[in-house]
Design a protein around this motif. Sequence first.
Motif, PDB file in Angstrom:
ATOM      1  N   SER A  65       0.851  -1.189   0.000  1.00 10.31           N
ATOM      2  CA  SER A  65       0.000   0.000   0.000  1.00 10.31           C
ATOM      3  C   SER A  65       0.879   1.230   0.000  1.00 10.31           C
ATOM      4  O   SER A  65       1.559   1.519   0.990  1.00 10.31           O
ATOM      5  CB  SER A  65      -0.915   0.002   1.231  1.00 10.31           C
ATOM      6  OG  SER A  65      -1.539   1.267   1.384  1.00 10.31           O
ATOM      7  N   LEU A  66       0.885   1.975  -1.088  1.00 10.83           N
ATOM      8  CA  LEU A  66       1.700   3.179  -1.157  1.00 10.83           C
ATOM      9  C   LEU A  66       1.172   4.253  -0.220  1.00 10.83           C
ATOM     10  O   LEU A  66       1.947   5.052   0.322  1.00 10.83           O
ATOM     11  CB  LEU A  66       1.744   3.704  -2.596  1.00 10.83           C
ATOM     12  CG  LEU A  66       2.295   2.733  -3.646  1.00 10.83           C
ATOM     13  CD1 LEU A  66       2.441   3.435  -4.981  1.00 10.83           C
ATOM     14  CD2 LEU A  66       3.617   2.135  -3.194  1.00 10.83           C
ATOM     15  N   GLN A  92       1.006  10.435  -1.355  1.00  5.51           N
ATOM     16  CA  GLN A  92       1.486   9.434  -2.301  1.00  5.51           C
ATOM     17  C   GLN A  92       2.257  10.054  -3.456  1.00  5.51           C
ATOM     18  O   GLN A  92       3.244   9.483  -3.937  1.00  5.51           O
ATOM     19  CB  GLN A  92       0.306   8.641  -2.862  1.00  5.51           C
ATOM     20  CG  GLN A  92      -0.283   7.653  -1.890  1.00  5.51           C
ATOM     21  CD  GLN A  92      -1.451   6.912  -2.510  1.00  5.51           C
ATOM     22  OE1 GLN A  92      -2.184   6.253  -1.790  1.00  5.51           O
ATOM     23  NE2 GLN A  92      -1.658   6.998  -3.792  1.00  5.51           N
ATOM     24  N   THR A 108       5.984   9.088  -4.694  1.00  2.00           N
ATOM     25  CA  THR A 108       6.287   8.656  -6.054  1.00  2.00           C
ATOM     26  C   THR A 108       7.346   9.531  -6.695  1.00  2.00           C
ATOM     27  O   THR A 108       8.260   9.026  -7.362  1.00  2.00           O
ATOM     28  CB  THR A 108       5.004   8.660  -6.912  1.00  2.00           C
ATOM     29  OG1 THR A 108       4.074   7.715  -6.370  1.00  2.00           O
ATOM     30  CG2 THR A 108       5.306   8.289  -8.357  1.00  2.00           C
ATOM     31  N   SER A 130       8.964   4.561 -10.546  1.00  2.00           N
ATOM     32  CA  SER A 130       7.955   4.744  -9.506  1.00  2.00           C
ATOM     33  C   SER A 130       7.935   3.523  -8.587  1.00  2.00           C
ATOM     34  O   SER A 130       8.382   2.433  -8.967  1.00  2.00           O
ATOM     35  CB  SER A 130       6.574   4.924 -10.142  1.00  2.00           C
ATOM     36  OG  SER A 130       6.138   3.697 -10.696  1.00  2.00           O
ATOM     37  N   ALA A 165       5.366   1.784  -7.809  1.00  2.00           N
ATOM     38  CA  ALA A 165       4.502   0.769  -8.417  1.00  2.00           C
ATOM     39  C   ALA A 165       5.261  -0.027  -9.472  1.00  2.00           C
ATOM     40  O   ALA A 165       5.120  -1.246  -9.564  1.00  2.00           O
ATOM     41  CB  ALA A 165       3.272   1.445  -9.035  1.00  2.00           C
ATOM     42  N   ARG A 166       6.074   0.651 -10.273  1.00  2.00           N
ATOM     43  CA  ARG A 166       6.871  -0.070 -11.270  1.00  2.00           C
ATOM     44  C   ARG A 166       7.887  -0.980 -10.579  1.00  2.00           C
ATOM     45  O   ARG A 166       8.125  -2.111 -11.014  1.00  2.00           O
ATOM     46  CB  ARG A 166       7.581   0.918 -12.198  1.00  2.00           C
ATOM     47  CG  ARG A 166       8.388   0.228 -13.297  1.00  2.00           C
ATOM     48  CD  ARG A 166       9.048   1.242 -14.218  1.00  2.00           C
ATOM     49  NE  ARG A 166       8.088   2.004 -14.950  1.00  2.00           N
ATOM     50  CZ  ARG A 166       7.516   1.599 -16.092  1.00  2.00           C
ATOM     51  NH1 ARG A 166       7.824   0.424 -16.602  1.00  2.00           N
ATOM     52  NH2 ARG A 166       6.643   2.356 -16.715  1.00  2.00           N
ATOM     53  N   ARG A 189       6.230  -4.131  -9.534  1.00  2.00           N
ATOM     54  CA  ARG A 189       5.969  -5.058 -10.633  1.00  2.00           C
ATOM     55  C   ARG A 189       7.241  -5.776 -11.073  1.00  2.00           C
ATOM     56  O   ARG A 189       7.204  -6.926 -11.491  1.00  2.00           O
ATOM     57  CB  ARG A 189       5.352  -4.303 -11.820  1.00  2.00           C
ATOM     58  CG  ARG A 189       3.928  -3.855 -11.566  1.00  2.00           C
ATOM     59  CD  ARG A 189       3.237  -3.510 -12.866  1.00  2.00           C
ATOM     60  NE  ARG A 189       3.822  -2.362 -13.522  1.00  2.00           N
ATOM     61  CZ  ARG A 189       3.464  -1.100 -13.294  1.00  2.00           C
ATOM     62  NH1 ARG A 189       2.514  -0.853 -12.391  1.00  2.00           N
ATOM     63  NH2 ARG A 189       4.025  -0.098 -13.935  1.00  2.00           N
ATOM     64  N   VAL A 200      -2.475  -1.479  -6.859  1.00  2.00           N
ATOM     65  CA  VAL A 200      -1.538  -0.873  -5.916  1.00  2.00           C
ATOM     66  C   VAL A 200      -1.857   0.606  -5.845  1.00  2.00           C
ATOM     67  O   VAL A 200      -1.919   1.275  -6.867  1.00  2.00           O
ATOM     68  CB  VAL A 200      -0.080  -1.071  -6.365  1.00  2.00           C
ATOM     69  CG1 VAL A 200       0.858  -0.319  -5.433  1.00  2.00           C
ATOM     70  CG2 VAL A 200       0.271  -2.547  -6.373  1.00  2.00           C
ATOM     71  N   ASP A 253      -0.583   3.679  -8.419  1.00  2.00           N
ATOM     72  CA  ASP A 253       0.177   2.975  -9.442  1.00  2.00           C
ATOM     73  C   ASP A 253       0.184   3.679 -10.781  1.00  2.00           C
ATOM     74  O   ASP A 253       0.471   3.077 -11.806  1.00  2.00           O
ATOM     75  CB  ASP A 253      -0.347   1.541  -9.610  1.00  2.00           C
ATOM     76  CG  ASP A 253      -1.766   1.499 -10.167  1.00  2.00           C
ATOM     77  OD1 ASP A 253      -2.386   2.568 -10.297  1.00  2.00           O
ATOM     78  OD2 ASP A 253      -2.243   0.386 -10.459  1.00  2.00           O
ATOM     79  N   ASP A 299       2.224   5.381 -12.966  1.00  2.00           N
ATOM     80  CA  ASP A 299       3.660   5.596 -13.065  1.00  2.00           C
ATOM     81  C   ASP A 299       4.007   6.964 -13.616  1.00  2.00           C
ATOM     82  O   ASP A 299       4.981   7.576 -13.223  1.00  2.00           O
ATOM     83  CB  ASP A 299       4.300   4.533 -13.979  1.00  2.00           C
ATOM     84  CG  ASP A 299       4.271   3.159 -13.346  1.00  2.00           C
ATOM     85  OD1 ASP A 299       4.252   3.115 -12.113  1.00  2.00           O
ATOM     86  OD2 ASP A 299       4.248   2.178 -14.089  1.00  2.00           O
TER      87      ASP A 299
END
Length: 272
Positions: free
Chosen positions: A206-207, A219, A223, A233, A235-236, A239, A250, A253, A255
Amino acid sequence: MGPPGVHRGLPSTSLTLVLPVDEPIDVSWAEGSSRARRWSVVSGLHAAPAAIRHDGHQSGVQLALTPAGARALLGMPAAALGAALLQLDELDPPGATDRQLRHLPEQLHDTADWSDRLRLVQDALVGAMAQRPAARPRSEVAQALSRLASGQSVAAVAAEVGWSRRHLTTQVSAELGLSPKVYQRVARFQTAHQLLLTLARAGRPSLAEVAADTGYADQAHLTREWVELAGCSPARWLREEFPYVQDSPVAGDDDGADGADHPRRAPKTEGH
């Protein structure tokens, strides 16, 4: 290490010493500079990612050195290394590294048993430190680094150690090679990275939670800092590092266009 690819070596408050076994490590900064295959790698503190290229398998020993540990082991402050990727035998001056430590890569390569390898590393580290006089950062600098890493403002830390902000910046930069503000950013990023890693391993990244718990405004701020310091980021990064995580979605997310050279799927290991 998982599928062949490129692993991100993320900024942290520790210096890194890597001693690969069997094959040299292919490492550079993220944009490709200083790339070489090395039998040992010593890197100073940095505010940008490194890129470690691998064929799906790597073995060796990796050490995280505090700034005080760098002085004790290598006889120099972290700032002397700068943002460099060096082999042990490239440290300047040449006498900065104990002979036993300089020859450690080839000795590791010639030793087959992992218990013997780890014992060899330990003996070399202890032997190198035993030959140096105790060399620690000034007590004010050590105190300042601890306070900065905990999130105190530069002005408050300067007042606590009895220095002006300018003098604090001079002293910290001379010790680390990073300014107090950049060191603070790296320390907060490291805390956020470790928390996100923990949450991802539990299957619930969880960001929003990471941003709230590690002192980012929101957030979007988290980021932006990840793009700046990790080259992607969060989120990247998730992944790439945890392709099996299915958290829908997420938080944060999006990016955006981070402009980074995105690596192939990376191993499921922590980057330092």
